[in-house]
Design a protein around this motif. Structure first.
Motif, mmCIF file in Angstrom:
data_model
loop_
_atom_site.group_PDB
_atom_site.id
_atom_site.type_symbol
_atom_site.label_atom_id
_atom_site.label_comp_id
_atom_site.label_asym_id
_atom_site.label_seq_id
_atom_site.Cartn_x
_atom_site.Cartn_y
_atom_site.Cartn_z
ATOM 1 N N UNK A 22 -42.009 21.975 77.437
ATOM 2 C CA UNK A 22 -41.897 21.345 78.786
ATOM 3 C C UNK A 22 -42.121 20.176 78.632
ATOM 4 N N UNK A 23 -41.117 19.735 79.291
ATOM 5 C CA UNK A 23 -40.589 18.191 79.344
ATOM 6 C C UNK A 23 -40.879 17.120 80.548
ATOM 7 N N UNK A 24 -41.375 18.109 81.740
ATOM 8 C CA UNK A 24 -41.032 17.717 83.192
ATOM 9 C C UNK A 24 -41.719 18.719 83.899
ATOM 10 N N UNK A 25 -42.512 18.078 84.592
ATOM 11 C CA UNK A 25 -42.640 18.885 85.238
ATOM 12 C C UNK A 25 -42.616 17.886 86.593
ATOM 13 N N UNK A 26 -42.382 18.665 88.195
ATOM 14 C CA UNK A 26 -41.339 17.907 89.570
ATOM 15 C C UNK A 26 -42.288 18.831 90.027
ATOM 16 N N UNK A 27 -42.639 18.321 91.938
ATOM 17 C CA UNK A 27 -42.598 19.274 92.761
ATOM 18 C C UNK A 27 -41.365 19.743 93.732
ATOM 19 N N UNK A 28 -41.382 20.998 94.007
ATOM 20 C CA UNK A 28 -40.280 21.550 94.135
ATOM 21 C C UNK A 28 -40.894 23.023 95.910
ATOM 22 N N UNK A 29 -39.993 22.491 96.799
ATOM 23 C CA UNK A 29 -40.671 23.688 97.802
ATOM 24 C C UNK A 29 -41.205 24.913 96.739
ATOM 25 N N UNK A 30 -42.109 24.960 97.296
ATOM 26 C CA UNK A 30 -42.969 26.393 97.544
ATOM 27 C C UNK A 30 -43.151 26.665 95.507
ATOM 28 N N UNK A 31 -43.463 25.474 95.024
ATOM 29 C CA UNK A 31 -44.245 25.776 93.782
ATOM 30 C C UNK A 31 -43.224 24.061 92.801
ATOM 31 N N UNK A 46 -36.254 25.174 85.797
ATOM 32 C CA UNK A 46 -36.886 26.665 86.132
ATOM 33 C C UNK A 46 -38.354 26.141 87.190
ATOM 34 N N UNK A 47 -37.912 26.801 88.492
ATOM 35 C CA UNK A 47 -39.027 26.855 89.164
ATOM 36 C C UNK A 47 -40.521 28.066 89.121
ATOM 37 N N UNK A 48 -41.199 27.532 89.227
ATOM 38 C CA UNK A 48 -42.266 28.552 89.584
ATOM 39 C C UNK A 48 -43.342 28.508 90.355
ATOM 40 N N UNK A 50 -45.945 28.415 93.285
ATOM 41 C CA UNK A 50 -47.217 27.792 92.860
ATOM 42 C C UNK A 50 -48.581 29.196 92.608
ATOM 43 N N UNK A 51 -48.138 30.440 93.690
ATOM 44 C CA UNK A 51 -49.380 31.017 93.212
ATOM 45 C C UNK A 51 -49.427 31.658 92.340
ATOM 46 N N UNK A 52 -48.740 31.672 91.578
ATOM 47 C CA UNK A 52 -48.671 32.587 89.787
ATOM 48 C C UNK A 52 -48.362 31.902 89.088
ATOM 49 N N UNK A 53 -48.835 30.308 89.132
ATOM 50 C CA UNK A 53 -47.990 29.558 87.890
ATOM 51 C C UNK A 53 -48.614 30.475 86.551
ATOM 52 N N UNK A 54 -50.307 30.997 86.713
ATOM 53 C CA UNK A 54 -51.255 31.132 85.499
ATOM 54 C C UNK A 54 -50.377 32.392 84.251
ATOM 55 N N UNK A 55 -50.106 33.426 84.988
ATOM 56 C CA UNK A 55 -50.060 34.563 84.723
ATOM 57 C C UNK A 55 -48.655 35.494 85.208
ATOM 58 N N UNK A 56 -48.040 34.682 84.257
ATOM 59 C CA UNK A 56 -46.533 35.415 84.643
ATOM 60 C C UNK A 56 -45.554 36.017 82.988
ATOM 61 N N UNK A 57 -46.486 36.322 81.870
ATOM 62 C CA UNK A 57 -45.965 36.840 80.656
ATOM 63 C C UNK A 57 -45.086 38.318 81.219
ATOM 64 N N UNK A 58 -44.339 38.018 80.965
ATOM 65 C CA UNK A 58 -43.685 39.622 80.965
ATOM 66 C C UNK A 58 -43.461 39.748 79.638
ATOM 67 N N UNK A 59 -43.721 41.498 79.362
ATOM 68 C CA UNK A 59 -43.307 42.072 78.044
ATOM 69 C C UNK A 59 -42.053 42.609 78.365
ATOM 70 N N UNK A 60 -41.236 41.829 76.718
ATOM 71 C CA UNK A 60 -39.821 42.067 77.031
ATOM 72 C C UNK A 60 -39.631 43.685 76.409
#
Ligand SMILES: [Zn+2]
Length: 60
Positions: A22-31, A46-48, A50-60
């Protein structure tokens, strides 16, 4: 930071994005908008939620 999956618009694959990519993080609407470079070399954003930032690892 966090890792997450992203559907790349360039290589059309679902990629696992690590905090070190990750090269940059900026605030956006909703996350938080993060910018990074995909494994294929394409710049992506990608917009993440704000509620689920830390647990979005998805098995492929
Ligand atoms: Zn890609």
């Amino acid at each position: 930071m966090f890792m997450f999956t992203h559907d790349c618009s360039a290589c059309d694959r679902r990629q696992l994005i690590f905090p070190s990519m990750i090269e940059g993080v900026t605030r956006a609407e909703g996350g938080t908008q993060v910018s990074f470079t995909c494994w294929c070399g394409a710049p992506q954003t990608a917009v993440r939620s704000a509620k689920r930032d830390e647990r979005t690892l998805v098995a492929a």
